[in-house]
Design a protein around this motif. Structure first.
Motif, PDB file in Angstrom:
ATOM      1  N   LEU A   1       0.826  -1.206   0.000  1.00 59.24           N
ATOM      2  CA  LEU A   1       0.000   0.000   0.000  1.00 59.24           C
ATOM      3  C   LEU A   1       0.861   1.258   0.000  1.00 59.24           C
ATOM      4  CD1 LEU A   1      -2.782   1.406   0.309  1.00 59.24           C
ATOM      5  CD2 LEU A   1      -2.482   1.190   2.784  1.00 59.24           C
ATOM      6  N   VAL A   2       1.892   1.263   0.842  1.00 62.66           N
ATOM      7  CA  VAL A   2       2.757   2.437   0.929  1.00 62.66           C
ATOM      8  C   VAL A   2       3.511   2.646  -0.378  1.00 62.66           C
ATOM      9  CG1 VAL A   2       4.781   3.383   2.096  1.00 62.66           C
ATOM     10  CG2 VAL A   2       2.938   2.363   3.428  1.00 62.66           C
ATOM     11  N   GLU A   3       3.992   1.562  -0.967  1.00 61.51           N
ATOM     12  CA  GLU A   3       4.677   1.695  -2.253  1.00 61.51           C
ATOM     13  C   GLU A   3       3.739   2.238  -3.322  1.00 61.51           C
ATOM     14  OE1 GLU A   3       7.897   1.447  -2.935  1.00 61.51           O
ATOM     15  OE2 GLU A   3       8.148   1.150  -0.770  1.00 61.51           O
ATOM     16  N   GLU A   4       2.485   1.815  -3.297  1.00 65.87           N
ATOM     17  CA  GLU A   4       1.510   2.334  -4.251  1.00 65.87           C
ATOM     18  C   GLU A   4       1.266   3.822  -4.015  1.00 65.87           C
ATOM     19  OE1 GLU A   4      -1.370   2.484  -7.321  1.00 65.87           O
ATOM     20  OE2 GLU A   4       0.318   1.161  -6.886  1.00 65.87           O
ATOM     21  N   MET A   5       1.197   4.232  -2.763  1.00 67.75           N
ATOM     22  CA  MET A   5       1.046   5.656  -2.452  1.00 67.75           C
ATOM     23  C   MET A   5       2.263   6.442  -2.921  1.00 67.75           C
ATOM     24  SD  MET A   5      -0.611   5.810   1.335  1.00 67.75           S
ATOM     25  CE  MET A   5      -2.379   5.638   1.582  1.00 67.75           C
ATOM     26  N   LYS A   6       3.446   5.901  -2.673  1.00 71.38           N
ATOM     27  CA  LYS A   6       4.660   6.591  -3.102  1.00 71.38           C
ATOM     28  C   LYS A   6       4.724   6.692  -4.627  1.00 71.38           C
ATOM     29  CE  LYS A   6       8.509   5.319  -1.100  1.00 71.38           C
ATOM     30  NZ  LYS A   6       9.526   4.377  -0.575  1.00 71.38           N
ATOM     31  N   ARG A   7       4.276   5.628  -5.286  1.00 79.48           N
ATOM     32  CA  ARG A   7       4.255   5.662  -6.752  1.00 79.48           C
ATOM     33  C   ARG A   7       3.351   6.783  -7.249  1.00 79.48           C
ATOM     34  NH1 ARG A   7       1.319   4.244 -10.829  1.00 79.48           N
ATOM     35  NH2 ARG A   7      -0.360   3.399  -9.531  1.00 79.48           N
TER      36      ARG A   7
END
Length: 500
Positions: free
Chosen positions: A385-391
Motif C-alpha cells: 500500500l505504501v509503495e503504491e502511495m509513493k508511486r
C-alpha cells in the motif's frame, strides 16, 4: 403454568433458522466486496427501522428472524475486506466457532467446578503467550479488553510497591507518579483516575517523529517527578501505538526501570502479535525484561472481540494477593480437588466470560506458523500500500501525501500496519504556504469519511495528532484483503474527494 414457555424442539428450530440468517447476512454478504460495508441511517430513521421498543407481548418467530436480518443489515460489517477503521478486522472461522461454542456453554471462568475445561485451557494458552514474551514462568489472566489489562498492571504494580494500599487505601500512600509516552493509550489516564492516583500524576514522556518514547526524556521526567515530591512506581511503555503503530525502545526503558526500581509494563495490546514473526519480533526486543505485558489477540490475531490478556513475570501470586476477597461461597478451601485451580480470585470480577476457547481453537487449527504467516502477510500488504502511495506521490499532481514521520523508518518502509496520510484535494494542491491551508486541510478527511460511510463503500479512520491536522489512518490486517482492495481504497478516496 407447568408447561415451558418454549420447548427444546421449537427453540432449536429457531436457532437453526437464525444461524442460516447469520451465515448469509454476516458471513457471506458481510465479506463480499460487492456488498456495502455499512448501510448508513440517521439515528431516528434507524430506530424506526429496527422497531426497538420492548412490549408486553412477544413476537412470532418469523418476525424475530426478520429482526435478526435487520440487525445484520444495518450493522457495520467489520469482517468486510474494505473495513480499515479499527485495530480489528476480518474473521477467522475457527475462532468464530469457538465464540459460538463459548456462548452455548455459558459458564463463568472462576472455579474449576463450573469451568474445568476452560481453567486448564486458559492456563495453557497464557503459558504459551508468556513463552513468546520470553518467560518460562509467570502468571496472568484474560480480561475484558486492553484497558482493563492495563489497569490490572498498574494496580498490581502499586500493590507490590505499597501492599498496605489494599487495606488502608490511598490515605496511607505518598503522591505516586506514573510515566507513559505522549502517544500511549488513553487507558493509562483512565486507570490513574479509576485507582485514585489522579491524572495529574501521569507524567507524559516525549516521543520522536515516529511516535516512539525517548528514553532520555523518560529519565529526566522521572527526576522531575521526584523533585516535585512524587514517588515513581510505574512505567507504561507501548508496543504498537494506536495511531502511528510506534514501538517504544524497550531495552533502554528497561535499563532505566532497573536502575530506579520501577515496575515496567508493556502495552502490546496492538503490537504483541509481532512476537509470532521471526522477521518482525525485533520490534519488541527487550520485552522479556518487563514485569507485565498486555496483549490483545482479538486485534491482529483475529480471535474476535473480546480477547485480552494481562501477562506477568511474577511467580509470587501478586495478582491474587492484590485482588482476592476470599468469597467463601465460591472459593472454599476444603473442596475435593486442588483449589489452586480456582483462579477467579485473581480477577476483580466475579463472573468472568470465557475468552480462551476461541484463541485456543484457532491456534490449534493454524498453529504458530499460521499465525506468523498472518502477521507477515499483513506487513507485506502494508508495504504494498505504501509503495503504491509513493508511486502515486511521484506524480506531481498526486493527491496523497505520505510523510517520513508518519509512515517510515530510516529505510523508508512502514514500521507496522498503521498507514497515516493526508489526501490533498485539487483545490489545495500546491498551496501549502497559504495561511488557511491547514484549516482547510483539516476539513477534508471528515467530509470524505462522511461520504464513504453514507455510500457504504469502505471505512477508515481519521484524527488529528499533536500539531498535525486531521489525517487518515488505515489499518491493514484482514486476511480477506487483496492488493485490489487497497488500490480500490486509494481510488475511492480520490473519487470521494476530488471536488473538495
Amino acid at each position: 403454568m407447568n408447561e415451558p414457555l418454549l420447548d427444546n424442539s421449537e427453540g432449536q428450530l429457531f436457532l437453526t433458522e437464525a444461524f442460516k440468517v447469520i451465515i448469509e447476512e454476516v458471513l457471506c454478504k458481510g465479506t463480499d466486496v460487492k456488498e456495502k460495508v455499512c448501510e448508513w441511517r440517521e439515528p431516528e430513521e434507524l430506530a424506526a427501522l429496527l422497531d426497538l421498543e420492548l412490549r408486553e407481548n412477544g413476537e412470532p418467530q418469523h418476525q424475530l428472524l426478520q429482526r435478526i436480518r435487520d440487525v445484520a443489515k444495518y450493522s457495520v460489517k467489520t469482517n468486510h475486506p474494505r473495513f480499515f477503521n479499527q485495530l480489528f478486522a476480518g474473521v477467522d472461522y475457527h475462532a468464530l466457532t469457538g465464540r459460538f461454542l463459548t456462548e452455548a456453554l455459558n459458564t463463568s471462568q472462576y472455579t474449576y467446578e463450573v469451568a474445568p475445561v476452560f481453567v486448564l485451557m486458559e492456563g495453557e494458552v497464557l503459558s504459551k503467550l508468556r513463552s513468546l514474551v520470553g518467560w518460562a514462568e509467570g502468571d496472568g489472566i484474560f480480561c475484558p479488553g486492553g484497558t482493563m489489562s492495563n489497569m490490572y498492571a498498574m494496580n498490581v504494580a502499586r500493590y507490590r510497591a505499597f501492599p498496605e494500599v489494599k487495606l488502608k487505601g490511598m490515605w496511607s500512600l505518598p503522591r505516586l507518579a506514573v510515566f507513559t509516552s505522549q502517544q500511549s493509550h488513553y487507558s493509562v489516564m483512565k486507570a490513574a483516575a479509576f485507582q485514585g492516583i489522579g491524572t495529574e500524576n501521569v507524567f507524559k514522556v516525549k516521543v520522536d517523529d515516529r511516535g516512539c518514547m525517548i528514553p532520555e526524556d523518560l529519565g529526566e521526567t522521572i527526576e522531575l517527578a521526584k523533585s516535585q515530591g512524587a514517588v515513581p512506581f510505574f512505567v507504561h511503555a507501548t508496543s504498537g501505538t494506536t495511531v502511528q503503530g510506534a514501538f517504544d525502545p524497550l531495552e533502554p526503558i528497561a535499563d532505566i526501570c532497573d536502575r530506579q526500581g520501577l515496575w515496567m509494563h508493556v502495552d502490546a495490546a496492538w503490537g504483541g502479535s509481532v512476537l509470532f514473526s521471526k522477521e518482525h519480533k525485533h520490534l519488541m526486543r527487550g520485552v522479556e525484561r518487563a514485569d507485565s505485558v498486555t496483549w490483545n489477540p482479538h486485534k491482529m490475531m483475529l480471535t474476535g472481540l473480546q480477547c485480552s490478556a494481562i501477562l506477568l513475570k511474577d511467580t509470587t501470586h501478586l495478582l491474587k494477593h492484590c485482588h482476592s476477597a476470599d468469597a467463601k461461597y465460591l472459593f472454599q478451601q476444603d473442596k475435593f480437588y486442588d483449589t489452586s485451580l480456582d483462579t477467579g480470585d485473581k480477577s476483580i470480577q466475579c463472573g468472568r466470560k470465557v475468552d480462551c476457547l476461541k484463541l485456543w481453537l484457532m491456534w490449534k487449527a493454524v498453529g504458530s506458523k499460521g499465525l506468523e504467516e498472518r502477521v507477515d502477510r499483513a506487513v507485506a500488504h502494508t508495504r504494498y500500500l505504501v509503495e503504491e502511495m509513493k508511486r502515486r506521490e511521484e506524480n506531481i499532481s498526486s493527491p496523497f501525501y505520505l510523510t517520513y514521520v508518519f509512515c517510515f523508518c530510516s529505510v523508508e518502509q512502514p514500521l507496522f500496519v498503521n498507514v497515516c496520510f493526508w489526501f490533498i484535494p485539487p483545490s489545495l494542491r500546491g498551496k501549502e504556504n497559504s495561511p488557511d491551508y491547514n484549516d482547510r486541510l483539516s476539513k477534508v478527511a471528515p467530509v470524505i469519511k462522511e461520504r464513504m460511510m453514507k455510500q457504504g463503500t469502505m471505512m477508515l479512520g481519521y484524527q488529528p495528532q499533536g500539531g498535525r491536522v486531521n489525517f487518515f489512518r488505515m489499518i491493514v490486517i484482514s486476511p480477506q484483503l487483496s492488493h485490489q482492495d487497497m488500490s480500490f481504497c486509494l481510488n475511492e478516496i480520490e473519487r470521494l474527494g476530488n471536488d473538495l
